[in-house]
Design a protein around this motif. Structure first.
Motif, PDB file in Angstrom:
ATOM      1  N   PHE A  53       4.442   3.794   2.179  1.00 51.47           N
ATOM      2  CA  PHE A  53       5.045   2.475   2.046  1.00 51.47           C
ATOM      3  C   PHE A  53       6.556   2.668   2.084  1.00 51.47           C
ATOM      4  O   PHE A  53       7.142   3.119   1.123  1.00 51.47           O
ATOM      5  N   LEU A  56      10.066  -2.429   3.212  1.00 49.57           N
ATOM      6  CA  LEU A  56       9.202  -3.601   3.295  1.00 49.57           C
ATOM      7  C   LEU A  56       9.884  -4.774   3.945  1.00 49.57           C
ATOM      8  O   LEU A  56       9.239  -5.754   4.282  1.00 49.57           O
ATOM      9  N   LYS A 114       3.438  -3.831  -2.266  1.00 50.61           N
ATOM     10  CA  LYS A 114       3.972  -2.494  -2.018  1.00 50.61           C
ATOM     11  C   LYS A 114       4.447  -1.825  -3.303  1.00 50.61           C
ATOM     12  O   LYS A 114       4.317  -0.607  -3.461  1.00 50.61           O
ATOM     13  N   ASP A 137      -0.628  -1.326   6.131  1.00 55.14           N
ATOM     14  CA  ASP A 137      -0.449  -1.088   4.699  1.00 55.14           C
ATOM     15  C   ASP A 137      -1.701  -1.467   3.915  1.00 55.14           C
ATOM     16  O   ASP A 137      -2.108  -0.770   2.989  1.00 55.14           O
TER      17      ASP A 137
END
Length: 224
Positions: A11, A14, A92, A125
């Motif tokens: 991750f 974002l 996330k 994701d």
């Protein structure tokens, strides 16, 4: 230890710069992409102090501290960001909490975090989080019991098959990719067909997943 932790950071950023009207957060993202963790933190702090894009900036603070191996500090920032009203940030940040728990050996907590994150994330994701929610325990965590979610008990296998067909799309969309029928018997010895899905290493992890509104009504049960 450093390589192990950083190799789990699937991750990354974002938020794309085009979606950031706040200059401080723009600078933070840019410096992070350039590998300048301290400068990225400085700009993220400025964004927080200016009361602009707070949860996004908290997430950036967590990423920077994570990169600098300040794991406990990073965890505190991710906890703050995980309560964001921004669904992507929330997902996330929660996934990063899962990564931290996994590295600390708390596989049940990691599994629950990844399962929760899969609800909020999208695309690759979401797939990664869903995959980790079912594999984070792996061979590293030994439990006498495995827990699952049960969505119905049917006397007729045809009805159970129909339930599987009906439930599968919504469960896959929620990040639970495995659904099956288990044969059992009731107190009178009559055969039952149990529709079950998901594997969890603890009752707590299964219960936490069950509480989310994206799932149909279900109960937590122990599997053999």
């Amino acid at each position: 230890m450093q390589h192990k932790i950083l190799s789990l950071l699937f991750f990354t950023i974002l938020i794309g710069c085009k979606s950031l009207p706040q200059s401080a957060l723009n600078h933070s993202v840019t410096e992070y992409q350039n590998g300048q963790w301290l400068l990225s933190e400085m700009w993220a702090k400025k964004s927080i102090e200016a009361n602009r894009s707070i949860s996004e900036s908290q997430y950036m603070m967590g990423l920077c501290e994570f990169k600098r191996q300040h794991i406990d500090v990073a965890r505190e920032w991710f906890i703050k960001a995980s309560s964001s009203s921004n669904q992507d940030v929330q997902g996330k940040a929660t996934a990063m909490l899962g990564i931290i728990s996994e590295n600390k050996g708390d596989y049940a907590e990691a599994e629950a975090a990844f399962a929760t994150a899969a609800i909020d994330l999208q695309g690759i994701d979401r797939n990664e989080a869903a995959k980790r929610s079912s594999s984070s325990s792996g061979t590293q965590f030994v439990s006498d019991n495995t827990y699952t979610l049960q969505f119905g008990a049917f006397k007729n296998k045809t009805n159970a098959d129909s339930a599987v067909t009906e439930l599968s799309p919504s469960l896959i969309n929620a990040g639970i990719n495995s659904i099956w029928i288990t044969e059992d018997t009731d107190r009178t010895g009559r055969k039952l067909y149990l529709v079950q899905a998901g594997h969890f290493t603890s009752r707590t992890a299964a219960s936490n997943r069950r509480k989310h509104s994206d799932l149909p009504h279900c109960i937590v049960t122990v599997t053999d």
